[in-house]
Design a protein around this motif. Structure first.
Motif, PDB file in Angstrom:
ATOM      1  N   LEU A  18       0.827  -1.202   0.000  1.00 40.69           N
ATOM      2  CA  LEU A  18       0.000   0.000   0.000  1.00 40.69           C
ATOM      3  C   LEU A  18       0.862   1.253   0.000  1.00 40.69           C
ATOM      4  N   ARG A  19       0.377   2.297  -0.662  1.00 43.17           N
ATOM      5  CA  ARG A  19       1.042   3.600  -0.653  1.00 43.17           C
ATOM      6  C   ARG A  19       0.433   4.426   0.475  1.00 43.17           C
ATOM      7  N   GLN A  20       1.181   5.425   0.934  1.00 43.90           N
ATOM      8  CA  GLN A  20       0.673   6.295   1.999  1.00 43.90           C
ATOM      9  C   GLN A  20      -0.641   6.953   1.594  1.00 43.90           C
ATOM     10  N   THR A  21      -0.735   7.365   0.331  1.00 37.60           N
ATOM     11  CA  THR A  21      -1.957   8.037  -0.127  1.00 37.60           C
ATOM     12  C   THR A  21      -3.168   7.099  -0.044  1.00 37.60           C
ATOM     13  N   GLU A  22      -2.939   5.830  -0.340  1.00 36.37           N
ATOM     14  CA  GLU A  22      -4.027   4.858  -0.291  1.00 36.37           C
ATOM     15  C   GLU A  22      -4.489   4.636   1.152  1.00 36.37           C
ATOM     16  N   ALA A  24      -4.139   6.747   3.628  1.00 38.52           N
ATOM     17  CA  ALA A  24      -4.766   7.999   4.060  1.00 38.52           C
ATOM     18  C   ALA A  24      -6.205   8.094   3.566  1.00 38.52           C
ATOM     19  N   LYS A  25      -6.404   7.802   2.295  1.00 39.24           N
ATOM     20  CA  LYS A  25      -7.743   7.891   1.717  1.00 39.24           C
ATOM     21  C   LYS A  25      -8.703   6.936   2.422  1.00 39.24           C
ATOM     22  N   ARG A  26      -8.273   5.682   2.620  1.00 37.32           N
ATOM     23  CA  ARG A  26      -9.131   4.687   3.268  1.00 37.32           C
ATOM     24  C   ARG A  26      -9.404   5.027   4.737  1.00 37.32           C
ATOM     25  N   ALA A  27      -8.437   5.672   5.397  1.00 37.19           N
ATOM     26  CA  ALA A  27      -8.582   6.018   6.815  1.00 37.19           C
ATOM     27  C   ALA A  27      -9.291   7.353   7.014  1.00 37.19           C
ATOM     28  N   GLY A  28      -9.433   8.110   5.931  1.00 33.40           N
ATOM     29  CA  GLY A  28     -10.089   9.411   6.036  1.00 33.40           C
ATOM     30  C   GLY A  28      -9.208  10.471   6.678  1.00 33.40           C
ATOM     31  N   ILE A  29      -7.906  10.364   6.443  1.00 34.60           N
ATOM     32  CA  ILE A  29      -6.955  11.353   6.962  1.00 34.60           C
ATOM     33  C   ILE A  29      -6.063  11.802   5.804  1.00 34.60           C
ATOM     34  N   SER A  30      -5.199  12.765   6.064  1.00 31.48           N
ATOM     35  CA  SER A  30      -4.337  13.264   4.987  1.00 31.48           C
ATOM     36  C   SER A  30      -3.103  12.369   4.815  1.00 31.48           C
ATOM     37  N   GLN A  31      -2.558  12.402   3.600  1.00 35.58           N
ATOM     38  CA  GLN A  31      -1.335  11.645   3.318  1.00 35.58           C
ATOM     39  C   GLN A  31      -0.183  12.179   4.145  1.00 35.58           C
ATOM     40  N   SER A  32      -0.149  13.485   4.349  1.00 37.76           N
ATOM     41  CA  SER A  32       0.940  14.069   5.139  1.00 37.76           C
ATOM     42  C   SER A  32       0.881  13.594   6.589  1.00 37.76           C
ATOM     43  N   MET A  33      -0.323  13.363   7.111  1.00 33.94           N
ATOM     44  CA  MET A  33      -0.452  12.840   8.473  1.00 33.94           C
ATOM     45  C   MET A  33       0.125  11.431   8.550  1.00 33.94           C
ATOM     46  N   VAL A  34      -0.170  10.607   7.555  1.00 29.49           N
ATOM     47  CA  VAL A  34       0.388   9.244   7.521  1.00 29.49           C
ATOM     48  C   VAL A  34       1.909   9.328   7.461  1.00 29.49           C
ATOM     49  N   ALA A  35       2.431  10.210   6.635  1.00 26.94           N
ATOM     50  CA  ALA A  35       3.886  10.355   6.506  1.00 26.94           C
ATOM     51  C   ALA A  35       4.513  10.795   7.827  1.00 26.94           C
ATOM     52  N   ARG A  36       3.893  11.756   8.500  1.00 24.51           N
ATOM     53  CA  ARG A  36       4.438  12.240   9.782  1.00 24.51           C
ATOM     54  C   ARG A  36       4.357  11.163  10.865  1.00 24.51           C
ATOM     55  N   ILE A  37       3.276  10.392  10.860  1.00 20.54           N
ATOM     56  CA  ILE A  37       3.144   9.304  11.843  1.00 20.54           C
ATOM     57  C   ILE A  37       4.231   8.264  11.612  1.00 20.54           C
ATOM     58  N   ALA A  39       7.069   8.707  10.168  1.00 21.49           N
ATOM     59  CA  ALA A  39       8.379   9.307  10.432  1.00 21.49           C
ATOM     60  C   ALA A  39       8.621   9.469  11.934  1.00 21.49           C
ATOM     61  N   GLY A  40       7.541   9.356  12.717  1.00 23.50           N
ATOM     62  CA  GLY A  40       7.680   9.506  14.155  1.00 23.50           C
ATOM     63  C   GLY A  40       7.739  10.950  14.605  1.00 23.50           C
ATOM     64  N   SER A  41       7.366  11.881  13.732  1.00 22.68           N
ATOM     65  CA  SER A  41       7.451  13.302  14.072  1.00 22.68           C
ATOM     66  C   SER A  41       6.182  13.818  14.737  1.00 22.68           C
ATOM     67  N   VAL A  42       5.151  12.977  14.832  1.00 20.76           N
ATOM     68  CA  VAL A  42       3.907  13.368  15.484  1.00 20.76           C
ATOM     69  C   VAL A  42       3.354  12.156  16.236  1.00 20.76           C
ATOM     70  N   ASP A  43       2.766  12.429  17.408  1.00 24.58           N
ATOM     71  CA  ASP A  43       2.069  11.378  18.148  1.00 24.58           C
ATOM     72  C   ASP A  43       0.594  11.474  17.776  1.00 24.58           C
ATOM     73  N   PRO A  44       0.084  10.480  17.068  1.00 23.30           N
ATOM     74  CA  PRO A  44      -1.309  10.563  16.611  1.00 23.30           C
ATOM     75  C   PRO A  44      -2.288  10.301  17.758  1.00 23.30           C
ATOM     76  N   ARG A  45      -3.503  10.765  17.554  1.00 21.38           N
ATOM     77  CA  ARG A  45      -4.580  10.416  18.480  1.00 21.38           C
ATOM     78  C   ARG A  45      -4.802   8.908  18.374  1.00 21.38           C
ATOM     79  N   VAL A  46      -5.352   8.360  19.424  1.00 22.89           N
ATOM     80  CA  VAL A  46      -5.665   6.924  19.415  1.00 22.89           C
ATOM     81  C   VAL A  46      -6.671   6.620  18.309  1.00 22.89           C
ATOM     82  N   SER A  47      -7.634   7.486  18.109  1.00 25.10           N
ATOM     83  CA  SER A  47      -8.648   7.263  17.071  1.00 25.10           C
ATOM     84  C   SER A  47      -8.008   7.255  15.674  1.00 25.10           C
ATOM     85  N   THR A  48      -7.039   8.132  15.435  1.00 25.61           N
ATOM     86  CA  THR A  48      -6.344   8.168  14.139  1.00 25.61           C
ATOM     87  C   THR A  48      -5.522   6.906  13.945  1.00 25.61           C
TER      88      THR A  48
END
Length: 184
Positions: A18-22, A24-37, A39-48
């Protein structure tokens, strides 16, 4: 509950092809959020994180079991059946071998090639009423209905068919042709 690390998420996504964009689209979030998660540069919400994990779990290839691809009824003969009966079943159903089943339990198999060999060796005469058990070979391998199809494929590389058995009773049969049909 195990919380996957960013490296585990990325590795699993890549393993699934799977690609990050795929994701992200299926999860209903942005591709950049997937990339940051990842990369470890952001701590996501549990729901995300749960949305991403759900997407990855749903992308897992579904395991196919023997019971899902077997066909029924199983054409067979009993050990006491005449060779003529076996040949009739071969001809009517365009098959070249049959399991030999006694009271629902597989006990061997009979094939056209064994019958032809017996004719060539003049062991089979019209004057003597031969029965299947006189020319029976060892039976087909058996698997339970929940056996994964990958294992069945490996078994079929060395055998003509696999019987699906539950308890001691034959429930279905899988041949190489069934696998070709599954792929198509």
């Amino acid at each position: 509950m195990h919380i996957p690390s960013p490296e585990e998420l990325r590795s699993r996504r890549e393993t699934l092809g799977l690609r990050q964009t795929e994701v992200a689209k299926r999860a209903g979030i942005s591709q950049s959020m997937v990339a940051r998660i990842e990369a470890g540069s952001v701590d996501p919400r549990v729901s995300t994180l749960n949305k991403i994990i759900l997407v990855l779990n749903n992308a897992e290839p579904k395991k196919i079991a023997a019971g899902q691809i077997m066909h029924t009824p199983v054409l067979s003969v009993s050990p006491q059946a005449s060779i003529t009966q076996a040949v009739d079943i071969f001809e009517k159903n365009d098959v070249s071998q049959l399991p030999v089943i006694e009271r629902g339990v597989p006990v061997g198999c009979i094939s056209e090639s064994v019958i032809v060999k017996a004719i060539e060796q003049q062991r089979l005469h019209h004057s003597h009423p031969f029965v299947v058990k006189d020319f029976m070979e060892p039976g087909f391998p058996t698997v339970p209905p929940d056996m994964d199809v990958e294992t069945v494929v490996n078994i079929l590389q060395q055998n003509h068919a696999v019987l699906v058995v539950e308890g001691r009773q034959v429930r279905g049969v899988i041949t190489k042709h069934d696998l070709i049909t599954l792929i198509i």
